[in-house]
Scaffold this motif. Structure first.
Motif, PDB file in Angstrom:
ATOM      1  N   MET A   1       0.804  -1.318  -0.084  1.00 18.58           N
ATOM      2  CA  MET A   1      -0.225   0.016   0.041  1.00 18.58           C
ATOM      3  C   MET A   1       0.826   1.270  -0.054  1.00 18.58           C
ATOM      4  SD  MET A   1      -2.669   1.292   3.086  1.00 18.58           S
ATOM      5  CE  MET A   1      -4.174   0.175   2.557  1.00 18.58           C
ATOM      6  N   LEU A   2       0.620   2.091  -0.701  1.00 23.65           N
ATOM      7  CA  LEU A   2       1.350   3.411  -1.043  1.00 23.65           C
ATOM      8  C   LEU A   2       1.170   4.241   0.293  1.00 23.65           C
ATOM      9  CD1 LEU A   2       0.810   4.468  -4.654  1.00 23.65           C
ATOM     10  CD2 LEU A   2       2.799   3.749  -3.586  1.00 23.65           C
ATOM     11  N   ALA A   3       2.037   4.949   0.550  1.00 22.53           N
ATOM     12  CA  ALA A   3       1.881   5.955   1.944  1.00 22.53           C
ATOM     13  C   ALA A   3       1.660   7.376   1.471  1.00 22.53           C
ATOM     14  CB  ALA A   3       3.049   5.724   2.536  1.00 22.53           C
ATOM     15  N   THR A   4       0.949   8.094   2.280  1.00 16.71           N
ATOM     16  CA  THR A   4       0.556   9.468   1.934  1.00 16.71           C
ATOM     17  C   THR A   4       1.240  10.298   2.977  1.00 16.71           C
ATOM     18  OG1 THR A   4      -1.243   9.279   3.231  1.00 16.71           O
ATOM     19  CG2 THR A   4      -1.431   8.931   0.746  1.00 16.71           C
ATOM     20  N   LEU A   5       1.427  11.545   3.064  1.00 17.42           N
ATOM     21  CA  LEU A   5       1.899  12.350   3.965  1.00 17.42           C
ATOM     22  C   LEU A   5       0.987  13.576   4.465  1.00 17.42           C
ATOM     23  CD1 LEU A   5       5.667  13.114   2.805  1.00 17.42           C
ATOM     24  CD2 LEU A   5       5.011  11.670   4.941  1.00 17.42           C
ATOM     25  N   ARG A   6       0.905  14.113   5.701  1.00 19.12           N
ATOM     26  CA  ARG A   6       0.486  14.990   6.292  1.00 19.12           C
ATOM     27  C   ARG A   6       1.121  15.443   7.204  1.00 19.12           C
ATOM     28  NH1 ARG A   6      -1.769  13.748  11.094  1.00 19.12           N
ATOM     29  NH2 ARG A   6      -2.720  11.821  11.399  1.00 19.12           N
ATOM     30  N   ARG A   7       0.746  16.820   7.713  1.00 20.16           N
ATOM     31  CA  ARG A   7       1.239  17.490   9.058  1.00 20.16           C
ATOM     32  C   ARG A   7       0.753  16.442  10.112  1.00 20.16           C
ATOM     33  NH1 ARG A   7       3.216  22.849   9.105  1.00 20.16           N
ATOM     34  NH2 ARG A   7       3.597  22.521  11.411  1.00 20.16           N
ATOM     35  N   ALA A   8       1.706  16.509  11.072  1.00 24.26           N
ATOM     36  CA  ALA A   8       1.142  15.930  12.405  1.00 24.26           C
ATOM     37  C   ALA A   8       0.590  16.646  13.200  1.00 24.26           C
ATOM     38  CB  ALA A   8       2.302  15.501  13.040  1.00 24.26           C
ATOM     39  N   ASN A   9      -0.358  16.172  13.947  1.00 26.84           N
ATOM     40  CA  ASN A   9      -1.354  17.322  14.946  1.00 26.84           C
ATOM     41  C   ASN A   9      -0.999  16.675  16.353  1.00 26.84           C
ATOM     42  OD1 ASN A   9      -3.530  15.237  15.506  1.00 26.84           O
ATOM     43  ND2 ASN A   9      -3.898  15.567  13.318  1.00 26.84           N
ATOM     44  N   PRO A  10      -1.651  17.479  17.360  1.00 27.21           N
ATOM     45  CA  PRO A  10      -1.302  17.106  18.652  1.00 27.21           C
ATOM     46  C   PRO A  10      -1.843  15.692  18.964  1.00 27.21           C
ATOM     47  CG  PRO A  10      -1.702  19.257  18.448  1.00 27.21           C
ATOM     48  CD  PRO A  10      -1.966  18.677  17.336  1.00 27.21           C
ATOM     49  N   LEU A  55       1.402   7.972   6.239  1.00 30.05           N
ATOM     50  CA  LEU A  55       0.187   7.077   6.579  1.00 30.05           C
ATOM     51  C   LEU A  55       0.022   6.015   5.763  1.00 30.05           C
ATOM     52  CD1 LEU A  55      -2.233  10.062   7.255  1.00 30.05           C
ATOM     53  CD2 LEU A  55      -1.263   8.813   9.010  1.00 30.05           C
ATOM     54  N   GLN A  56      -0.369   4.790   5.882  1.00 34.35           N
ATOM     55  CA  GLN A  56      -0.724   3.743   5.070  1.00 34.35           C
ATOM     56  C   GLN A  56      -2.236   3.567   5.631  1.00 34.35           C
ATOM     57  OE1 GLN A  56       1.658   0.233   5.709  1.00 34.35           O
ATOM     58  NE2 GLN A  56       2.924   1.091   3.711  1.00 34.35           N
ATOM     59  N   GLY A  57      -3.222   4.239   4.774  1.00 33.36           N
ATOM     60  CA  GLY A  57      -4.768   4.234   5.097  1.00 33.36           C
ATOM     61  C   GLY A  57      -4.579   5.222   6.400  1.00 33.36           C
ATOM     62  N   GLU A  58      -5.178   4.976   7.477  1.00 33.28           N
ATOM     63  CA  GLU A  58      -5.283   5.672   8.691  1.00 33.28           C
ATOM     64  C   GLU A  58      -4.108   5.428   9.478  1.00 33.28           C
ATOM     65  OE1 GLU A  58      -7.483   8.250   9.082  1.00 33.28           O
ATOM     66  OE2 GLU A  58      -8.035   7.850   7.107  1.00 33.28           O
ATOM     67  N   ALA A  79      11.980   8.328  11.123  1.00 38.35           N
ATOM     68  CA  ALA A  79      11.727   6.987  11.372  1.00 38.35           C
ATOM     69  C   ALA A  79      10.601   6.346  10.794  1.00 38.35           C
ATOM     70  CB  ALA A  79      11.544   6.936  13.115  1.00 38.35           C
ATOM     71  N   VAL A  80      10.828   5.004  10.671  1.00 40.35           N
ATOM     72  CA  VAL A  80       9.634   4.158  10.089  1.00 40.35           C
ATOM     73  C   VAL A  80       9.603   2.931  10.959  1.00 40.35           C
ATOM     74  CG1 VAL A  80       9.140   2.725   7.857  1.00 40.35           C
ATOM     75  CG2 VAL A  80      10.417   4.940   7.826  1.00 40.35           C
ATOM     76  N   LEU A  81       7.980   2.690  10.935  1.00 44.44           N
ATOM     77  CA  LEU A  81       7.908   1.297  11.782  1.00 44.44           C
ATOM     78  C   LEU A  81       8.758   0.188  11.293  1.00 44.44           C
ATOM     79  CD1 LEU A  81       3.903   1.308  12.293  1.00 44.44           C
ATOM     80  CD2 LEU A  81       5.808   1.265  14.137  1.00 44.44           C
ATOM     81  N   PRO A  82       9.306  -0.561  12.047  1.00 47.99           N
ATOM     82  CA  PRO A  82      10.207  -1.750  11.523  1.00 47.99           C
ATOM     83  C   PRO A  82       9.517  -2.766  10.740  1.00 47.99           C
ATOM     84  CG  PRO A  82      10.507  -1.357  13.833  1.00 47.99           C
ATOM     85  CD  PRO A  82       9.582  -0.283  13.584  1.00 47.99           C
ATOM     86  N   ALA A  83       8.089  -2.947  10.950  1.00 45.95           N
ATOM     87  CA  ALA A  83       7.213  -3.772  10.136  1.00 45.95           C
ATOM     88  C   ALA A  83       7.244  -3.437   8.673  1.00 45.95           C
ATOM     89  CB  ALA A  83       6.110  -4.138  10.758  1.00 45.95           C
ATOM     90  N   CYS A  84       7.373  -2.073   8.523  1.00 44.47           N
ATOM     91  CA  CYS A  84       7.088  -1.166   7.069  1.00 44.47           C
ATOM     92  C   CYS A  84       8.214  -0.966   6.475  1.00 44.47           C
ATOM     93  CB  CYS A  84       6.332  -0.087   7.538  1.00 44.47           C
ATOM     94  SG  CYS A  84       4.554  -0.617   8.207  1.00 44.47           S
ATOM     95  N   LYS A  85       9.473  -1.398   7.015  1.00 43.88           N
ATOM     96  CA  LYS A  85      10.697  -1.029   6.190  1.00 43.88           C
ATOM     97  C   LYS A  85      10.752  -1.695   4.915  1.00 43.88           C
ATOM     98  CE  LYS A  85      13.423   0.400   9.880  1.00 43.88           C
ATOM     99  NZ  LYS A  85      15.056   0.858  10.504  1.00 43.88           N
ATOM    100  N   GLY A  86      11.317  -1.077   3.980  1.00 41.99           N
ATOM    101  CA  GLY A  86      11.665  -1.774   2.802  1.00 41.99           C
ATOM    102  C   GLY A  86      10.531  -1.532   1.717  1.00 41.99           C
ATOM    103  N   GLN A  87       9.367  -0.512   2.184  1.00 44.64           N
ATOM    104  CA  GLN A  87       8.399  -0.103   1.243  1.00 44.64           C
ATOM    105  C   GLN A  87       8.567   1.252   0.838  1.00 44.64           C
ATOM    106  OE1 GLN A  87       4.631  -0.897   3.484  1.00 44.64           O
ATOM    107  NE2 GLN A  87       5.479  -2.815   4.406  1.00 44.64           N
ATOM    108  N   GLY A  88       9.558   1.976   0.878  1.00 40.15           N
ATOM    109  CA  GLY A  88       9.640   3.037   0.319  1.00 40.15           C
ATOM    110  C   GLY A  88       9.350   4.579   1.062  1.00 40.15           C
TER     111      GLY A  88
END
Length: 150
Positions: A1-10, A55-58, A79-88
């Motif tokens: 699943m492709l990841a998307t980006l957004r600004r973080a919020n509190p 984000l991948q989905g939510e 930083a990237v979740l270890p389970a999601c490494k290698g996905q770009g």
């Protein structure tokens, strides 16, 4: 699943802290203590810094923390979740860092990492970062790197 980006919020702060802990905890035995990013208060970080989440989905699967310092952008943490490494996802975050720097008119991006995080140093070198110096800062043996933006 492709990841998307957004600004973080509190509301993201606790999830970001867990993600950073998961991403950094494998380094504890190597460096003998928690890496610097694990010591941060992410509620404060989200309030004070320029923070993006991947984000991948939510689901938050990556984080990018940036700080403008004059004509340069400091990459404070990626930083990237270890389970999601290698996905770009890491590449997506690094590309977002560079795009943010260019949009802000920065002439360079700076970062630092622990000298024992050799795989990170190699990744940054492949992305065009060059080592500027090594020093102990806040009790950590760090490698400082910089990438000029053309």
């Amino acid at each position: 699943m492709l990841a998307t980006l957004r600004r973080a919020n509190p509301a993201d702060a606790d999830t970001i802290a867990v993600l950073v802990a998961e991403a950094c905890s494998p380094y504890i035995p190597r460096i003998g203590r928690k890496p610097g990013p694990m010591l941060d208060d992410y509620g404060q970080v989200v309030r004070d810094e320029l923070v993006f989440v991947a984000l991948q989905g939510e689901r938050i699967v990556g984080v990018l923390v940036l700080r403008h310092e004059g004509r340069e952008l400091l990459l404070v943490n990626v930083a990237v979740l270890p389970a999601c490494k290698g996905q770009g996802i890491g590449r997506l975050l690094m590309d977002a860092c560079e795009a943010q720097a260019r949009t802000a008119g920065c002439e360079a991006i700076r970062l630092y990492t622990h000298e024992r995080m050799t795989e990170n140093i190699a990744i940054y070198q492949k992305l065009g970062y060059r080592e500027t110096h090594r020093a102990t800062q806040d009790g950590f043996a760090r490698v400082f790197m910089r990438k000029l933006l053309g």
